[in-house]
Design a protein around this motif. Sequence first.
Motif, PDB file in Angstrom:
ATOM      1  N   UNK A   4       0.825  -1.310   0.062  1.00 10.44           N
ATOM      2  CA  UNK A   4       0.032  -0.059  -0.017  1.00 10.44           C
ATOM      3  C   UNK A   4       0.881   1.390   0.017  1.00 10.44           C
ATOM      4  N   UNK A   5       1.887   1.143   0.730  1.00  7.23           N
ATOM      5  CA  UNK A   5       2.989   2.403   0.854  1.00  7.23           C
ATOM      6  C   UNK A   5       3.532   2.607  -0.515  1.00  7.23           C
ATOM      7  N   UNK A   6       3.951   1.417  -1.299  1.00  8.72           N
ATOM      8  CA  UNK A   6       4.440   1.451  -2.612  1.00  8.72           C
ATOM      9  C   UNK A   6       3.619   2.073  -3.424  1.00  8.72           C
ATOM     10  N   UNK A   7       2.192   1.784  -3.285  1.00  3.41           N
ATOM     11  CA  UNK A   7       1.224   2.457  -4.341  1.00  3.41           C
ATOM     12  C   UNK A   7       1.045   3.764  -4.151  1.00  3.41           C
ATOM     13  N   UNK A   8       1.286   4.183  -2.879  1.00  7.07           N
ATOM     14  CA  UNK A   8       1.017   5.680  -2.605  1.00  7.07           C
ATOM     15  C   UNK A   8       2.362   6.673  -2.817  1.00  7.07           C
ATOM     16  N   UNK A   9       3.477   6.034  -2.431  1.00 11.27           N
ATOM     17  CA  UNK A   9       4.684   6.811  -2.562  1.00 11.27           C
ATOM     18  C   UNK A   9       5.639   6.510  -3.689  1.00 11.27           C
ATOM     19  N   UNK A  10       5.606   5.055  -4.164  1.00  5.65           N
ATOM     20  CA  UNK A  10       6.615   4.750  -5.093  1.00  5.65           C
ATOM     21  C   UNK A  10       7.405   3.718  -4.335  1.00  5.65           C
ATOM     22  N   UNK A  11       8.169   2.720  -5.163  1.00  5.73           N
ATOM     23  CA  UNK A  11       8.920   1.458  -4.648  1.00  5.73           C
ATOM     24  C   UNK A  11      10.163   2.317  -4.120  1.00  5.73           C
ATOM     25  N   UNK A  12      10.937   3.119  -4.606  1.00 11.43           N
ATOM     26  CA  UNK A  12      12.186   3.484  -3.973  1.00 11.43           C
ATOM     27  C   UNK A  12      12.010   4.028  -2.725  1.00 11.43           C
ATOM     28  N   UNK A  13      11.075   5.198  -2.491  1.00 13.58           N
ATOM     29  CA  UNK A  13      11.238   5.689  -1.064  1.00 13.58           C
ATOM     30  C   UNK A  13      10.801   4.638  -0.139  1.00 13.58           C
ATOM     31  N   UNK A  14       9.955   3.748  -0.415  1.00 12.15           N
ATOM     32  CA  UNK A  14       9.680   2.835   0.800  1.00 12.15           C
ATOM     33  C   UNK A  14      10.718   1.863   1.088  1.00 12.15           C
ATOM     34  N   UNK A  15      11.619   1.625  -0.162  1.00 12.16           N
ATOM     35  CA  UNK A  15      12.739   0.731  -0.096  1.00 12.16           C
ATOM     36  C   UNK A  15      13.939   1.451   0.695  1.00 12.16           C
ATOM     37  N   UNK A  16      14.264   2.598   0.374  1.00 17.90           N
ATOM     38  CA  UNK A  16      15.025   3.692   1.082  1.00 17.90           C
ATOM     39  C   UNK A  16      14.678   3.787   2.397  1.00 17.90           C
ATOM     40  N   UNK A  17      13.494   3.860   2.797  1.00 16.09           N
ATOM     41  CA  UNK A  17      13.184   4.021   4.090  1.00 16.09           C
ATOM     42  C   UNK A  17      13.216   2.903   4.938  1.00 16.09           C
ATOM     43  N   UNK A  18      13.185   1.699   4.575  1.00 14.00           N
ATOM     44  CA  UNK A  18      13.355   0.412   5.146  1.00 14.00           C
ATOM     45  C   UNK A  18      14.736  -0.115   5.318  1.00 14.00           C
ATOM     46  N   UNK A  19      15.688   0.645   4.193  1.00  9.00           N
ATOM     47  CA  UNK A  19      16.926   0.258   4.337  1.00  9.00           C
ATOM     48  C   UNK A  19      17.743   1.349   5.424  1.00  9.00           C
ATOM     49  N   UNK A  20      17.282   2.202   5.511  1.00  7.80           N
ATOM     50  CA  UNK A  20      17.778   3.093   6.526  1.00  7.80           C
ATOM     51  C   UNK A  20      17.331   3.103   8.023  1.00  7.80           C
ATOM     52  N   UNK A  21      16.477   2.228   8.142  1.00  8.56           N
ATOM     53  CA  UNK A  21      15.855   1.741   9.473  1.00  8.56           C
ATOM     54  C   UNK A  21      16.870   1.102  10.401  1.00  8.56           C
ATOM     55  N   UNK A  22      17.443   1.429  11.548  1.00  8.39           N
ATOM     56  CA  UNK A  22      18.242   0.718  12.258  1.00  8.39           C
ATOM     57  C   UNK A  22      17.655  -0.688  12.856  1.00  8.39           C
ATOM     58  N   UNK A  23      18.215  -1.705  12.653  1.00  5.49           N
ATOM     59  CA  UNK A  23      17.449  -3.012  13.050  1.00  5.49           C
ATOM     60  C   UNK A  23      17.172  -2.771  14.679  1.00  5.49           C
ATOM     61  N   UNK A  24      15.811  -3.157  14.986  1.00  5.32           N
ATOM     62  CA  UNK A  24      15.460  -3.145  16.621  1.00  5.32           C
ATOM     63  C   UNK A  24      14.609  -4.445  16.592  1.00  5.32           C
ATOM     64  N   UNK A  25      15.258  -5.601  17.397  1.00  7.30           N
ATOM     65  CA  UNK A  25      14.258  -6.731  17.570  1.00  7.30           C
ATOM     66  C   UNK A  25      13.092  -6.628  18.402  1.00  7.30           C
ATOM     67  N   UNK A  26      13.153  -5.364  19.100  1.00  7.72           N
ATOM     68  CA  UNK A  26      11.913  -5.116  20.054  1.00  7.72           C
ATOM     69  C   UNK A  26      10.670  -4.490  19.062  1.00  7.72           C
ATOM     70  N   UNK A  27      11.128  -4.147  17.832  1.00  8.95           N
ATOM     71  CA  UNK A  27      10.242  -3.586  17.216  1.00  8.95           C
ATOM     72  C   UNK A  27       8.924  -4.386  16.387  1.00  8.95           C
ATOM     73  N   UNK A  28       9.425  -5.549  16.412  1.00 16.82           N
ATOM     74  CA  UNK A  28       8.535  -6.530  15.675  1.00 16.82           C
ATOM     75  C   UNK A  28       8.637  -6.604  14.134  1.00 16.82           C
ATOM     76  N   UNK A  29       9.306  -5.771  13.651  1.00 18.17           N
ATOM     77  CA  UNK A  29       9.147  -5.721  12.168  1.00 18.17           C
ATOM     78  C   UNK A  29      10.256  -6.924  11.543  1.00 18.17           C
ATOM     79  N   UNK A  30       9.847  -7.135  10.482  1.00 16.12           N
ATOM     80  CA  UNK A  30      10.592  -8.393   9.856  1.00 16.12           C
ATOM     81  C   UNK A  30      11.474  -8.022   8.329  1.00 16.12           C
ATOM     82  N   UNK A  31      10.755  -6.765   8.047  1.00 16.71           N
ATOM     83  CA  UNK A  31      11.134  -5.991   6.779  1.00 16.71           C
ATOM     84  C   UNK A  31      12.725  -5.830   6.692  1.00 16.71           C
ATOM     85  N   UNK A  32      13.355  -6.387   5.463  1.00 14.42           N
ATOM     86  CA  UNK A  32      14.590  -6.381   4.856  1.00 14.42           C
ATOM     87  C   UNK A  32      14.483  -5.808   3.504  1.00 14.42           C
ATOM     88  N   UNK A  33      15.613  -4.673   3.422  1.00 11.14           N
ATOM     89  CA  UNK A  33      15.703  -4.229   2.019  1.00 11.14           C
ATOM     90  C   UNK A  33      17.005  -4.577   1.454  1.00 11.14           C
TER      91      UNK A  33
END
Length: 443
Positions: free
Chosen positions: A295-324
């Motif tokens: 849904x975010x890709x459809x709204x913002x485009x693929x690369x902005x979402x990819x860059x955002x996920x890529x720039x996030x510092x891994x945090x085990x407590x966040x519960x997110x499993x996203x990897x770019x």
Amino acid sequence: MAKKQETTTTSDQRQTRKEVLLARKQAQQTRQIRIGVAIVGGLLLVVFLAAVINELIVAPNRAVAIVNEEEISLSDWQDRVRFERAQRIILLENQLEAFQNNVGVVQQFAGQTINELLQNEQLGQAALNQMIDEVIIRQAAEARGITVTDEDVQNEIEETFSFYDGGLPTPLPTATATVEPTPSITPLPTAVITEVLPTNTPIPTATLAPTGTAAPTATPVSAEAFQQEFSDFMTEFEALGVSEELYREIVRSQLYREQLLELLADEDELSDEAEQVSFYVLQFNTEEEANEAEALVADQGFLPVWNEVRSIVPDPESGSTAVASEVLWRTQAATVNSLGAEVAEAAFELPIGEPSSIISRTVDAQTTRYYLIQLSGKEVRPLSASEYQTLQLENLAAFIDEQLAVGGLTLTEYDRGRTPTNPVLDPIFTTPPTATPAVPTGG
């Protein structure tokens, strides 16, 4: 008085004749018993000699497999199994020495080798399969005019030990820098760290090398050094029941394989180029996260979402499993090996710059992963040396399968129950390592 004496004498004579007849009968019975024992003993001896002749002369020459009318004998197969066992045992012993007798480290790094030695029947079957392949390869090579001479075998052994008889090793080709094409999509200015995913390519058959020393380098050695090193190398094998003649025949088989590999590549016109793609990847362990990202890709485009996920510092407590991540120039086969057939199919069908829909991939019964990808480049590019070698090996394997499919193989199953168990693995390699003693804590 005379009459009484005569009667006694006649009685004694009758008694004596009776004893003589009885003695004769007993002697006759004894002779018959001895003859019977001798016959039985002779039959047993014949059976024993027949068994010995069968095991020592007849059985070793019986075929365990027939490949296009060429037999693989029991003795040859058993010798090969002993070689396979010896090669693995020498490897383990050298590792044990290198790791200062720390068997736990050896078990960690060479556990598969130990398991192969313990699974005797499987190792024997693998050795037989390898010998069957070698017969097919040699027959096909000789049919194409290829012959591996004793001199070829000697030269290969010398090069394996870095001895070139006063010459120099063949220089390796100089690697040339590959110019990466500019992707048709301009990434956002956010700093992007690219990561090339590993490729699981099959390991080619390795040329036998000295197992007692480090791998040979390109630095040539003297004739004396070669002779000493090769002598030490063979001493290890001979101590485990493997002859130099067998070792040389295995080297010969490897040379036949290498030459047929090249010849088949020419016959089948294998290309050293292939269509390859580069693409950005978003990976998730849950379908819910994948849906949110789509849904975010459809709204913002693929690369902005990819860059955002890529720039996030891994945090085990966040519960997110996203990897770019980013895959750079990968063939379809290599993409299948690393990311699965579903992702590979999408990557080679998508137009450049168009994001995919959610791609699901079942990893195992408990694990499903979800992907969003976007292509950044597609073109025909040269294969790497390892990729081209893998292509050659796959082509050779297909050729062998084709030869076997036409009915040129007969398995006699005479190898059942005859797999050698020697040389024997030292029990130290299967002994649980000593646990590290606990450090006492202060009271």
